[in-house]
Design an enzyme around this catalytic site. Structure first.
Site, PDB file in Angstrom:
ATOM      1  N   PHE A   1       0.833  -1.044   0.108  1.00  0.00           N
ATOM      2  CA  PHE A   1      -0.053  -0.062   0.061  1.00  0.00           C
ATOM      3  C   PHE A   1       0.871   1.088  -0.123  1.00  0.00           C
ATOM      4  CE2 PHE A   1      -2.881   3.223   1.778  1.00  0.00           C
ATOM      5  CZ  PHE A   1      -3.892   3.084   1.111  1.00  0.00           C
TER       6      PHE A   1
ATOM      7  N   ASP B   1       0.897  -4.419   8.832  1.00  0.00           N
ATOM      8  CA  ASP B   1      -0.147  -3.528   8.641  1.00  0.00           C
ATOM      9  C   ASP B   1      -1.298  -4.511   8.398  1.00  0.00           C
ATOM     10  OD1 ASP B   1      -2.143  -1.828   7.464  1.00  0.00           O
ATOM     11  OD2 ASP B   1      -0.783  -0.828   6.075  1.00  0.00           O
TER      12      ASP B   1
ATOM     13  N   TYR C   1     -11.573   1.496  10.399  1.00  0.00           N
ATOM     14  CA  TYR C   1     -12.660   1.873   9.419  1.00  0.00           C
ATOM     15  C   TYR C   1     -13.007   1.084   8.497  1.00  0.00           C
ATOM     16  CZ  TYR C   1      -8.697   4.359   7.136  1.00  0.00           C
ATOM     17  OH  TYR C   1      -7.334   4.412   6.506  1.00  0.00           O
ATOM     18  N   LYS C   2     -12.465  -0.065   8.330  1.00  0.00           N
ATOM     19  CA  LYS C   2     -12.656  -1.023   7.203  1.00  0.00           C
ATOM     20  C   LYS C   2     -13.698  -2.065   7.927  1.00  0.00           C
ATOM     21  CE  LYS C   2      -8.331  -0.245   4.884  1.00  0.00           C
ATOM     22  NZ  LYS C   2      -9.047   0.534   3.885  1.00  0.00           N
TER      23      LYS C   2
ATOM     24  N   ARG D   1     -12.553  -3.586  -6.827  1.00  0.00           N
ATOM     25  CA  ARG D   1     -12.638  -4.359  -5.464  1.00  0.00           C
ATOM     26  C   ARG D   1     -14.209  -4.627  -5.095  1.00  0.00           C
ATOM     27  NH1 ARG D   1      -8.486  -1.852  -1.603  1.00  0.00           N
ATOM     28  NH2 ARG D   1      -9.934  -0.237  -1.641  1.00  0.00           N
TER      29      ARG D   1
HETATM   30  C1  LIG Z   1      -2.978  -1.422   3.731  1.00  0.00           C
HETATM   31  C2  LIG Z   1      -3.384   0.068   4.123  1.00  0.00           C
HETATM   32  N1  LIG Z   1      -2.437   0.567   5.115  1.00  0.00           N
HETATM   33  C3  LIG Z   1      -2.642   1.953   5.533  1.00  0.00           C
HETATM   34  C4  LIG Z   1      -4.147   2.554   4.925  1.00  0.00           C
HETATM   35  C5  LIG Z   1      -4.515   4.025   5.226  1.00  0.00           C
HETATM   36  O1  LIG Z   1      -3.723   4.372   6.469  1.00  0.00           O
HETATM   37  P1  LIG Z   1      -4.183   5.741   7.268  1.00  0.00           P
HETATM   38  O2  LIG Z   1      -5.149   5.334   8.538  1.00  0.00           O
HETATM   39  O3  LIG Z   1      -3.033   6.444   7.546  1.00  0.00           O
HETATM   40  O4  LIG Z   1      -5.014   6.513   6.299  1.00  0.00           O
HETATM   41  C6  LIG Z   1      -5.064   1.861   4.127  1.00  0.00           C
HETATM   42  C7  LIG Z   1      -6.021   2.586   3.553  1.00  0.00           C
HETATM   43  O5  LIG Z   1      -6.909   2.167   2.955  1.00  0.00           O
HETATM   44  C8  LIG Z   1      -4.535   0.581   3.491  1.00  0.00           C
HETATM   45  O6  LIG Z   1      -5.394  -0.048   2.793  1.00  0.00           O
END
Ligand SMILES: Cc1ncc(COP(=O)(O)O)c(C=O)c1O
Length: 410
Positions: free
Chosen positions: A130, A199, A224-225, A369
Site C-alpha cells: 500500500f 499492517d 474504519y474498514k 474491488r
Molecule cells: C493497507 C493499508 N494501510 C494503510 C491505509 C491507510 O492508512 P491511514 O490510516 O494512515 O489513512 C490503508 C487505507 O486504505 C490501507 O489499505
C-alpha cells in the site's frame, strides 16, 4: 486448492442465507434501503450502536459533561479500553494494544522503534505494498539514513533472511487480497536479527489472526474498514509485551508519557504499549469505534472468515463466467475479505454499478474491488450484485461519458 463453491441460483443463495449462523448480526447495521454495499473493505457501514454512541458522546458527554467527561465518562481510558477490545480480534493480550493516530503515523513510530531495537540499517517494502507504507518507509529512510530497498512481490521473505532489515508489510494486500504468512516472515526476521511491522488494515475483523502464536512483535491497522469504526476512526498499535519496554516512540508526545498530568518538562515513557500514544485522542471517533466493536464481542471470527471466503468464491465464479480476470487468489484460504477483478474500463464499470445501487470500488489502473464483509452481507446480496454486473457488461451500460469522469476519491 479448495473447490470453488458458489450457489447456482438465487434460490440457492437464499437457502444459504437461511442456514447462515451469522444472519442476525446484520440487524446491528444501519444499511441504506436499496443499496448493496460491497465496499466494507474500504469504509465499513455504521452500526446503530455506534450512531447512538456518537450522539451520547457529543450531546451528553461533551455538551453537558464538558471537561469533566475526561474522568466522569472515562474518556482518558478509551484508547486502552478500545485497544483491549481489538486485542481479541488479532490474537494479542489486552494490554498489548492501544488505539491512537492513523496507520501512517503508527507505521512511522513502529518502524522507527524496530530499527532501534534491531540495529538494522535497511528498510524493506514490496512493490505492490500500500502506498502509505512505502511513503513512510521512504521518509523514515531519509530521516535516519537507513537504506530503502523495494523488492518484488513475494521477495521480502528471502530478503529478510539475507540481511538484517525492517520490513513493512500488509497481512492482506490491498489490491490482490492475498494473505501473507506472518510466522514465516517472523522466522526469517529472527534469523537475520531484523523485524517486521505488520499492517493489518485489510485483515482485522475478517480473518482469524493470532499475532502471539505467529511471533509478531509490531503491528498496526485501521479501524474504519471491517471494524466499522467510522470515517477516519483512529488506528491501533500492537507491540508484543516482552518487547515494549525495550522500544520507544520517536513521536514522544505527552499522551505516551508516564504521567501526562504531572506536566514534567522532560519525557518519561509509560510502561507498556501506552508509550506509543502521541496526543489527545479523538474522543467522538473513538467512542463510535468502541460501540462498533460490540458486534465482535461474542463473535466467532472463524465463522466470519469462512463466510467471507464463500462470498468471495461467488465473485470468483462470476468472473470466470463473465470472462473477467481475477487478480485475487482463487484459493479462498489464501484470500482476505475482498476479490479484485480487472477490466480495461474498470472505473466506468464501477460507476455504472454504483448508479444501479451496487457499491464497489476502483483502484487504478484497472482494478475493481468487491468487498465481502460477512457480518451484514447476505448471499443473495452478492448474487444480485453479480447479476447487475453481468447486465452492465452485457449491455455495455458502462460505456457512457458520465461514468468515465473521475472523481477525486475513487
Ligand atoms: C493497507 C493499508 N494501510 C494503510 C491505509 C491507510 O492508512 P491511514 O490510516 O494512515 O489513512 C490503508 C487505507 O486504505 C490501507 O489499505
Amino acid at each position: 486448492m479448495n473447490e470453488i463453491s458458489s450457489p447456482l441460483s438465487r434460490a440457492e443463495a437464499e437457502a444459504l442465507d437461511q442456514a447462515d449462523p451469522l444472519a442476525t448480526v446484520r440487524q446491528a447495521f444501519h444499511l441504506p434501503e436499496g443499496l448493496i454495499y460491497l465496499d466494507g473493505h474500504s469504509l465499513g457501514p455504521a452500526t446503530f450502536a455506534a450512531l447512538a454512541r456518537v450522539r451520547q458522546s457529543a450531546e451528553a458527554e461533551w455538551s453537558h459533561g464538558l471537561i469533566r467527561s475526561w474522568n466522569d465518562a472515562g474518556w482518558i481510558d478509551l484508547p486502552a479500553r478500545v485497544g483491549g477490545r481489538i486485542a481479541r480480534l488479532i490474537g494479542a493480550q489486552r494490554a498489548e494494544v492501544i488505539v491512537c493516530d492513523s496507520v501512517s503515523v503508527n507505521l512511522f513510530k513502529l518502524a522507527s522503534a524496530a530499527l532501534d531495537l534491531t540495529g538494522a540499517r535497511t528498510l524493506l517494502v514490496e512493490e505492490s505494498e500500500f502506498p502509505t507504507d512505502q511513503y513512510i518507509a521512504e521518509g523514515l529512510a531519509r530521516m535516519t539514513g537507513a537504506r530503502l530497498v523495494r523488492v518484488r512481490d513475494g521477495a521480502a521473505l528471502a530478503a529478510l533472511r539475507d540481511e538484517r532489515s525492517v520490513l513493512l508489510k500488509s497481512v492482506v494486500n490491498y489490491r490482490s487480497a492475498e494473505v501473507t504468512d506472518i510466522a514465516a516472515h517472523e522466522d526469517a526476521a529472527l534469523e537475520s536479527g531484523g523485524a517486521v511491522v505488520w499492517d493489518l488494515s485489510h485483515a482485522t475483523g475478517v480473518l482469524e489472526l493470532n499475532l502471539s502464536e505467529a511471533g509478531a512483535r509490531f503491528a498496526t491497522g485501521c479501524s474504519y474498514k471491517f471494524l466499522n469504526g467510522g470515517p477516519g476512526a483512529p488506528a491501533f498499535v500492537y507491540v508484543r509485551s516482552d518487547v515494549t519496554d525495550e522500544v520507544g516512540s520517536p513521536l514522544s508526545g505527552w499522551m505516551g508519557h508516564a504521567a501526562p498530568f504531572a506536566f514534567e518538562p522532560t519525557y518519561e515513557p509509560q510502561q507498556g504499549v501506552g508509550r506509543f500514544a502521541t496526543g489527545t485522542p479523538p474522543i467522538i471517533s473513538l467512542s463510535a469505534l468502541d460501540a462498533a466493536l460490540e458486534v465482535f464481542e461474542h463473535l466467532d471470527l472463524a465463522l466470519a472468515a469462512a463466510k467471507a471466503r464463500r462470498l468471495g468464491d461467488m465473485v470468483v465464479a462470476a468472473a470466470r463466467r463473465l470472462g473477467l480476470a481475477c487478480i485475487s487468489p482463487l484459493d479462498a484460504a489464501q484470500r482476505g475479505g475482498h476479490v479484485s477483478l480487472t477490466h480495461p474500463d474498470g472505473y466506468a464499470v464501477v460507476q455504472a454499478l454504483i448508479a444501479e445501487g451496487v457499491i464497489v470500488d476502483f483502484r487504478a489502473p484497472d482494478v475493481m474491488r468487491f468487498g465481502l464483509a460477512p457480518l451484514y452481507l447476505r448471499f443473495v446480496d452478492v448474487w444480485n450484485a453479480l447479476a447487475q454486473l453481468e447486465a452492465i457488461l452485457v449491455s455495455r451500460a458502462w460505456d457512457r461519458p458520465r461514468f468515465k469522469r473521475r472523481a477525486a476519491v475513487t
